[in-house]
Design an enzyme around this catalytic site. Structure first.
Site: not given
Length: 342
Positions: A51, A53, A204
């Protein structure tokens, strides 16, 4: 001026670098400041990896400075064991005396627990600096956990005279500029999934991938009630997972997953299923019928509408939508309007 807002804004800037790579985790950035200077920074780079930190603390060369520094982070440090150990424990163990947080993490396994743990350990914790900006950054994450559904983006292109497609369309049709197309593919790379209806898939024959940019293909979702789609269309290739919502069967077949669903209250039932699949965001790129279904249920968060300089004179009318105008941007010959569901 290098105040708390300055450093929190830097956290938000570097957190954005993780978009498209960290879901279902939030985007988080962190900086460590000693005597007004940044001595370490990091962001959550990829789901399952360290993470923000942890990356910020690990980047500090002189670890003795940590006990005299302030850690800034846009989201409350986690307090539970998941793919990685709790960041709040890591901060406590490194004796960082002050932590400034943009906003609380409302995910049930965190939701203030990380803040309490750090305060109980004697850390001076300040919360709510740039709260709005911090929450806006992770609007997908907060919508998913607080509303129990994905963040929903409606996207379409319309002609200058208000049509989304020609009348009696028999082949793929593209109205916008090449720059707009590249931007649309970039958007796909930032979201978990992309949804269309059967008719759009037939007319499409889209890939719904990120061919124009570098990034991760979204999960492809298609509504095909009676399983009428040909197995040879591009949606069923192996470039990305495809989920087919239908009323006949549930079955996994290599990259294609058939999901039987109740077509009464269809939109809500699809969103319930996407929540179960931990899909935090979805772009709706279908035709008017599919788009209007989400609009009528007020189950949308943001709409991105390209208006081109092409006139069709007749055709399929564009969806009808009302919302708060966030921005209007010119992209070559197109005008991009972004509105939110206020």
């Amino acid at each position: 001026m290098r105040n708390e807002e300055f450093f929190l804004n830097k956290c938000i800037e570097i957190a954005r670098l993780g978009i498209g790579n960290v879901s279902p985790n939030p985007m988080v950035g962190s900086v460590i400041v000693y005597k007004g200077e940044v001595i370490g920074e990091g962001y959550h780079e990829k789901y399952g990896s360290h993470h923000a930190e942890v990356n910020a603390i690990n980047s500090v060369e002189d670890k003795s400075l940590l006990s005299k520094s302030t850690l800034y982070v846009n989201l409350e440090p986690c307090s539970h064991f998941g793919k990685t150990p709790p960041c709040s424990h890591f901060i406590i163990n490194h004796k960082i005396p002050k932590v400034v947080i943009g906003c609380v993490d409302t995910y049930s396994e965190v939701d203030g627990i990380g803040i309490d743990k750090m305060r109980n350990a004697g850390i001076d914790v300040k919360v709510g600096i740039m709260k709005k900006e911090s929450r806006d950054l992770n609007k997908r994450f907060f919508t998913f956990h607080e509303k129990k559904r994905p963040y929903i983006i409606l996207k379409w292109a319309e002609s200058k005279d208000g049509f989304i497609a020609p009348e009696n369309q028999t082949e793929p049709f593209w109205m916008t500029s090449s720059k707009s197309k590249i931007l649309a593919h970039k958007w796909r790379s930032e979201e978990d999934a992309i949804l269309i209806g059967r008719i759009t898939a037939e007319k499409d024959n889209p890939y719904l991938t990120v061919r124009e940019v570098t990034g991760v293909n979204p999960i492809r979702l298609v509504i095909d009630k009676d399983l009428k789609l040909s197995k040879n269309i591009n949606l069923f290739n192996s470039e990305s997972e495809t989920i087919i919502f239908n009323k006949i069967k549930s079955e996994n077949n290599s990259d294609n997953k058939y999901k039987k669903i109740n077509f009464n209250n269809l939109i809500n039932n699809i969103l319930v299923e996407l929540y179960k699949q931990k899909i935090q965001s979805v772009i709706i790129e279908g035709g008017t019928t599919t788009l209007q279904s989400f609009i009528e249920e007020s189950l949308w968060d943001e709409a991105r509408i390209f208006t081109t300089d092409i006139k069709l004179e007749n055709g399929v009318e564009s969806p009808s939508i009302k919302g708060r105008n966030l921005s209007e941007i010119e992209i070559d010959t197109d005008l991009l309007k972004i509105i939110d569901n206020d």
